[in-house]
Enzyme design. Structure first.
Site, PDB file in Angstrom:
ATOM      1  N   HIS A  83      20.728   6.466  15.183  1.00 45.27           N
ATOM      2  CA  HIS A  83      19.849   7.152  13.794  1.00 45.27           C
ATOM      3  C   HIS A  83      19.085   5.337  13.816  1.00 45.27           C
ATOM      4  O   HIS A  83      19.298   4.027  14.223  1.00 45.27           O
ATOM      5  CB  HIS A  83      20.307   6.801  12.284  1.00 45.27           C
TER       6      HIS A  83
ATOM      7  N   ASP B 194      27.462   1.975  10.602  1.00 44.84           N
ATOM      8  CA  ASP B 194      27.208   2.368   9.506  1.00 44.84           C
ATOM      9  C   ASP B 194      27.253   4.262   9.447  1.00 44.84           C
ATOM     10  O   ASP B 194      27.280   5.499  10.343  1.00 44.84           O
ATOM     11  CB  ASP B 194      25.860   3.620  10.862  1.00 44.84           C
TER      12      ASP B 194
ATOM     13  N   GLN C 281      26.683   9.023   8.320  1.00 40.47           N
ATOM     14  CA  GLN C 281      26.803  10.674   8.032  1.00 40.47           C
ATOM     15  C   GLN C 281      28.780  10.735   7.871  1.00 40.47           C
ATOM     16  O   GLN C 281      28.855  12.136   7.964  1.00 40.47           O
ATOM     17  CB  GLN C 281      26.470  11.068   9.662  1.00 40.47           C
TER      18      GLN C 281
ATOM     19  N   LYS D 126      23.588  10.944   0.660  1.00 42.88           N
ATOM     20  CA  LYS D 126      24.248  12.149   1.253  1.00 42.88           C
ATOM     21  C   LYS D 126      25.503  12.720   1.205  1.00 42.88           C
ATOM     22  O   LYS D 126      26.423  13.111   1.550  1.00 42.88           O
ATOM     23  CB  LYS D 126      24.146  11.697   2.808  1.00 42.88           C
TER      24      LYS D 126
ATOM     25  N   CYS E  87      15.211  11.047  13.796  1.00 45.10           N
ATOM     26  CA  CYS E  87      15.374  10.005  14.193  1.00 45.10           C
ATOM     27  C   CYS E  87      15.576   9.121  14.907  1.00 45.10           C
ATOM     28  O   CYS E  87      16.843   8.185  14.429  1.00 45.10           O
ATOM     29  CB  CYS E  87      15.085   8.831  12.327  1.00 45.10           C
TER      30      CYS E  87
HETATM   31  N1  PLP Z   1      21.878   6.676   9.949  1.00 44.85           N
HETATM   32  C1  PLP Z   1      22.643   7.786   9.872  1.00 44.85           C
HETATM   33  C2  PLP Z   1      23.829   8.367  11.278  1.00 44.85           C
HETATM   34  C3  PLP Z   1      21.721   8.587   9.188  1.00 44.85           C
HETATM   35  O1  PLP Z   1      21.819  10.203   9.460  1.00 44.85           O
HETATM   36  C4  PLP Z   1      20.630   8.204   8.305  1.00 44.85           C
HETATM   37  C5  PLP Z   1      19.735   9.197   7.521  1.00 44.85           C
HETATM   38  O2  PLP Z   1      19.763  10.767   8.037  1.00 44.85           O
HETATM   39  C6  PLP Z   1      20.541   6.426   8.428  1.00 44.85           C
HETATM   40  C7  PLP Z   1      20.838   6.311   8.863  1.00 44.85           C
HETATM   41  C8  PLP Z   1      19.645   6.364   7.022  1.00 44.85           C
HETATM   42  O3  PLP Z   1      19.588   6.803   6.140  1.00 44.85           O
HETATM   43  P1  PLP Z   1      18.706   6.616   4.825  1.00 44.85           P
HETATM   44  O4  PLP Z   1      17.355   7.559   5.159  1.00 44.85           O
HETATM   45  O5  PLP Z   1      19.363   7.083   3.471  1.00 44.85           O
HETATM   46  O6  PLP Z   1      18.493   5.156   4.539  1.00 44.85           O
END
Ligand code: PLP
Length: 416
Positions: free
Chosen positions: A130, A207, A210, A233, A372
């Site tokens: 992402h 990270d 998900q 999430k 993203c």
């Molecule tokens: N990393 C992953 C794999 C994501 O799917 C997302 C959000 O969709 C993020 C990071 C970013 O999360 P946040 O917008 O809650 O900071």
């Protein structure tokens, strides 16, 4: 045997806890919410915790020497303990409340990165990250002159571990990767990546945005060095996230943001930082969202992550079957055994945004675009996908409806 009895959980009973899922939209069409990778919905228990806190137990935390502040602080710290237990962290002080995964990763890139990374060092990422786990490292590279390397993926969206080995060297300082891809749904082999990274002397940031709500997070089993995820999430309010880090690393890192709460002492020209976790929680933290996260974790624990994971597998298998029946649908990502409840796809001759719009008319909420992950889409040779992503309150009927609605959408486009 009753079909329900064979499912790992009863979605209908759980759905009753989510007021928004009873909504009808447009001209009285029932909402079918399949955009859970973007954000989940909240059960009454979380909403009620938020209301109760604001109505009876809200004040600023760690500040007041008064009853209400103590109440609020107790709830906030109980939530931290809830997070600690949920991710099996060794110590509560290692759990930092941030505003989300994005901020958690930026915290590490700024604080650990600026203090430890030099020109010539290397950071290893993956092609499927992402933007939240790409851009902070690109910014670090611009500040320090370090080099970014990317683990490539197969056409099916799996990391190529042999190529990863070739990227590792004494110059590698950190490997940062998603536990689950937000587009491909790939469940990455975190423990194996950590093992290989550590033997090359590199740290690992996971990270877990998900995966946190869908499968167990055990920071000790992973043996990772940093883990980041977002409350919104996982049934909690938006505005709160978590960074877990190994104590010795967090202790050695300089503060990320400066301000109130993160100091032990301040003079006009200098300050002494506070101990963990306050050192990384400058200013008023997301008090009620964090308390809501505590309630969300209680809810998830009651449903059971093993049940959630098993049930999402049932939904995902059904989704693959119904999408295959539509014809002309290409699902991106690995084989079912290696993926979470995220199904991204293209439909021959129909742009992903049109797919999402046509589905929306039938009440079905999916996301469309690059999610993203522009570099991943470039690697896949496509500009956009539509993405259906599931949680335990989705039903097999909803997945069947997705299939029917997609077949209708294809039909509409064929006529045009
Ligand atoms: N990393 C992953 C794999 C994501 O799917 C997302 C959000 O969709 C993020 C990071 C970013 O999360 P946040 O917008 O809650 O900071």
């Amino acid at each position: 045997m009753n079909a329900l009895a064979t499912l790992p959980l009863d979605p209908q009973t759980l759905r009753a806890d989510f007021p928004i899922l009873a909504t009808t939209i447009h001209d009285n069409v029932p909402l079918v919410y399949l955009d859970n990778a973007a954000t989940t919905q909240r059960p009454r228990q979380v909403i009620q915790t938020i209301v109760d806190t604001y109505e009876r137990r809200y004040a600023n935390v760690h500040r007041g020497i008064h009853w209400l502040s103590d109440q609020s602080t107790d709830l906030f710290e109980e939530a931290r303990e809830g997070v600690r237990a949920f991710i099996n962290a060794p110590a509560r002080e290692e759990v930092i409340f941030t505003h989300g995964t994005t901020e958690s990763i930026n915290l590490v890139a700024r604080s650990w990165g600026d203090a430890n990374v030099r020109a010539g060092d290397e950071i290893v990422l993956t092609v499927m990250e992402h933007h939240s786990n790409l851009v902070p490292w690109q910014q670090l590279a611009a500040r320090t002159g370090c080099t970014l390397r990317h683990i490539p993926i197969t056409d099916d969206g799996e990391l190529i571990l042999d190529e990863f080995d070739k990227l590792l060297s004494p110059r590698t300082r950190l490997v940062a990767l998603a536990s689950v891809s937000n587009v491909l749904g790939t469940i990455n082999p975190v423990e194996e990546i950590v093992r290989r990274a550590h033997s090359a002397g590199a740290l690992v940031l996971v990270d877990a945005a998900q995966s946190a709500a869908h499968m167990p997070t055990d920071v000790q089993r992973w043996n990772a060095d940093f883990v980041a995820f977002s409350g919104h999430k996982m049934l909690a309010p938006s505005g709160v996230g978590v960074l877990w880090g190994r104590r010795e690393l967090l202790d050695a890192m300089p503060p990320f943001l400066g301000g109130g709460s993160m100091i032990r002492r301040v003079k006009v020209d200098s300050f002494e930082p506070a101990d963990l976790p306050a050192k990384f929680e400058a200013g008023t933290p997301p008090i009620v969202p964090a308390i809501g996260l505590g309630a969300a974790i209680d809810y998830i624990n009651a449903v059971g992550l093993a049940n959630i994971h098993a049930y999402e597998d049932v939904l995902t298998r059904r989704a693959h079957t119904v999408l295959a029946e539509v014809g002309g649908v290409r699902i991106v990502g690995p084989a079912l055994e290696k993926k979470a409840g995220i199904v991204s796809f293209t439909v021959e001759g129909v742009h992903a945004h049109d797919v999402a719009q046509l589905l929306d008319r039938q009440g079905i909420a999916v996301r469309a675009g690059h999610h993203c992950t522009m570099p991943l889409h470039k690697r896949l040779g496509i500009t956009a996908t539509a993405r259906a992503s599931f949680y335990f309150y989705n039903t097999l009927d909803e997945i069947n409806l997705l299939g029917r609605a997609l077949a209708d959408a294809k039909h509409v486009f064929r006529r045009r």
